[in-house]
Design a protein around this motif. Structure first.
Motif, mmCIF file in Angstrom:
data_model
loop_
_atom_site.group_PDB
_atom_site.id
_atom_site.type_symbol
_atom_site.label_atom_id
_atom_site.label_comp_id
_atom_site.label_asym_id
_atom_site.label_seq_id
_atom_site.Cartn_x
_atom_site.Cartn_y
_atom_site.Cartn_z
ATOM 1 N N GLY A 4 -60.937 88.035 -6.921
ATOM 2 C CA GLY A 4 -61.847 88.029 -5.633
ATOM 3 C C GLY A 4 -61.453 87.095 -4.518
ATOM 4 O O GLY A 4 -60.358 86.682 -4.744
ATOM 5 N N THR A 5 -62.243 87.259 -3.506
ATOM 6 C CA THR A 5 -61.671 86.381 -2.175
ATOM 7 C C THR A 5 -62.953 86.233 -1.322
ATOM 8 O O THR A 5 -64.157 86.527 -1.653
ATOM 9 C CB THR A 5 -60.857 87.252 -1.451
ATOM 10 O OG1 THR A 5 -60.561 86.217 -0.329
ATOM 11 C CG2 THR A 5 -61.255 88.491 -0.735
ATOM 12 N N ARG A 6 -62.810 85.362 -0.577
ATOM 13 C CA ARG A 6 -63.913 84.812 0.349
ATOM 14 C C ARG A 6 -63.461 85.004 1.862
ATOM 15 O O ARG A 6 -62.285 84.909 2.096
ATOM 16 C CB ARG A 6 -64.335 83.500 0.114
ATOM 17 C CG ARG A 6 -65.012 83.251 -1.290
ATOM 18 C CD ARG A 6 -65.687 81.793 -1.346
ATOM 19 N NE ARG A 6 -66.230 80.842 -0.312
ATOM 20 C CZ ARG A 6 -67.781 81.118 -0.344
ATOM 21 N NH1 ARG A 6 -68.517 81.971 -1.082
ATOM 22 N NH2 ARG A 6 -68.279 80.446 0.574
ATOM 23 N N TRP A 7 -64.213 85.427 2.833
ATOM 24 C CA TRP A 7 -64.210 85.486 4.279
ATOM 25 C C TRP A 7 -65.356 85.323 4.758
ATOM 26 O O TRP A 7 -66.357 85.431 4.660
ATOM 27 C CB TRP A 7 -63.379 87.030 4.678
ATOM 28 C CG TRP A 7 -64.272 87.985 4.435
ATOM 29 C CD1 TRP A 7 -65.036 88.694 5.691
ATOM 30 C CD2 TRP A 7 -64.665 89.071 3.436
ATOM 31 N NE1 TRP A 7 -65.772 89.759 5.329
ATOM 32 C CE2 TRP A 7 -65.587 89.859 3.990
ATOM 33 C CE3 TRP A 7 -64.586 89.057 2.041
ATOM 34 C CZ2 TRP A 7 -66.075 90.872 3.058
ATOM 35 C CZ3 TRP A 7 -65.070 89.978 1.034
ATOM 36 C CH2 TRP A 7 -65.993 90.676 1.744
ATOM 37 N N SER A 8 -65.003 84.957 6.094
ATOM 38 C CA SER A 8 -66.245 84.604 7.024
ATOM 39 C C SER A 8 -67.041 85.693 7.589
ATOM 40 O O SER A 8 -66.400 86.555 7.844
ATOM 41 C CB SER A 8 -65.492 83.529 8.334
ATOM 42 O OG SER A 8 -64.954 82.550 7.722
ATOM 43 N N LEU A 32 -77.541 91.261 11.340
ATOM 44 C CA LEU A 32 -77.692 89.782 11.441
ATOM 45 C C LEU A 32 -77.458 89.391 12.996
ATOM 46 O O LEU A 32 -78.444 88.592 13.414
ATOM 47 C CB LEU A 32 -76.769 88.949 10.474
ATOM 48 C CG LEU A 32 -76.854 89.027 9.168
ATOM 49 C CD1 LEU A 32 -75.841 88.246 8.394
ATOM 50 C CD2 LEU A 32 -78.104 88.202 8.750
ATOM 51 N N VAL A 33 -76.716 90.041 13.686
ATOM 52 C CA VAL A 33 -76.641 89.745 14.877
ATOM 53 C C VAL A 33 -77.601 90.313 15.752
ATOM 54 O O VAL A 33 -78.368 89.605 16.840
ATOM 55 C CB VAL A 33 -75.059 90.489 15.630
ATOM 56 C CG1 VAL A 33 -75.340 90.403 17.137
ATOM 57 C CG2 VAL A 33 -74.200 89.827 15.032
ATOM 58 N N ALA A 34 -78.321 91.466 15.445
ATOM 59 C CA ALA A 34 -79.470 92.159 16.078
ATOM 60 C C ALA A 34 -80.636 91.381 16.141
ATOM 61 O O ALA A 34 -81.729 91.478 17.005
ATOM 62 C CB ALA A 34 -79.653 93.572 15.559
ATOM 63 N N THR A 35 -80.864 90.549 14.881
ATOM 64 C CA THR A 35 -82.115 89.989 14.534
ATOM 65 C C THR A 35 -81.550 88.467 14.918
ATOM 66 O O THR A 35 -82.681 87.289 14.493
ATOM 67 C CB THR A 35 -82.559 89.936 13.121
ATOM 68 O OG1 THR A 35 -81.387 89.701 12.178
ATOM 69 C CG2 THR A 35 -82.851 91.402 12.996
ATOM 70 N N THR A 39 -75.304 82.549 11.633
ATOM 71 C CA THR A 39 -74.852 82.827 10.545
ATOM 72 C C THR A 39 -73.320 81.932 10.552
ATOM 73 O O THR A 39 -72.238 82.058 9.834
ATOM 74 C CB THR A 39 -74.099 84.206 10.444
ATOM 75 O OG1 THR A 39 -73.496 84.518 11.444
ATOM 76 C CG2 THR A 39 -75.133 85.147 10.052
ATOM 77 N N THR A 40 -73.270 80.641 11.429
ATOM 78 C CA THR A 40 -72.354 79.834 11.554
ATOM 79 C C THR A 40 -71.999 79.366 10.044
ATOM 80 O O THR A 40 -72.869 78.718 9.495
ATOM 81 C CB THR A 40 -72.549 78.649 12.476
ATOM 82 O OG1 THR A 40 -72.641 79.389 13.629
ATOM 83 C CG2 THR A 40 -71.332 77.960 12.763
#
Length: 90
Positions: A4-8, A32-35, A39-40
């Motif tokens: 697996g991996t992680r990303w921002s 998330l942006v619209a509401t 998410t930093t």
């Protein structure tokens, strides 16, 4: 075995994701942006379960892939709102 991996949040999803899963990630991020959700510092985590991708966001949102239907299911955490109705009457 796949690792697996992680990303921002807002970063590029791994190219190994099926197109429909990458689209689901994009859909969640757009919501998330619209509401106006902050998410930093949030990340996505990709794990592989029985050779199928499972993508989890730091808030508990999960995206699972159905290979037979070539579909993705988004499951978001349920916010529990304690209200007066939840309390027993005295």
């Amino acid at each position: 075995m796949q690792l697996g991996t992680r990303w921002s949040v807002g970063g590029s999803a791994p190219a190994s994701l099926p197109e429909v899963v990458a689209y689901a990630v994009q859909t969640v991020e757009e919501e998330l942006v619209a509401t106006d959700v902050e998410t930093t510092g949030w990340n996505w985590t990709l794990t592989w379960l029985e050779a199928k991708p499972v993508v989890t966001l730091d808030d508990g949102t999960e995206i699972r892939y159905n290979a037979q239907e070539d579909s993705a299911t988004i499951t978001q955490p349920v916010e529990v709102d304690t209200s007066d109705y939840d309390e027993e009457e005295a």
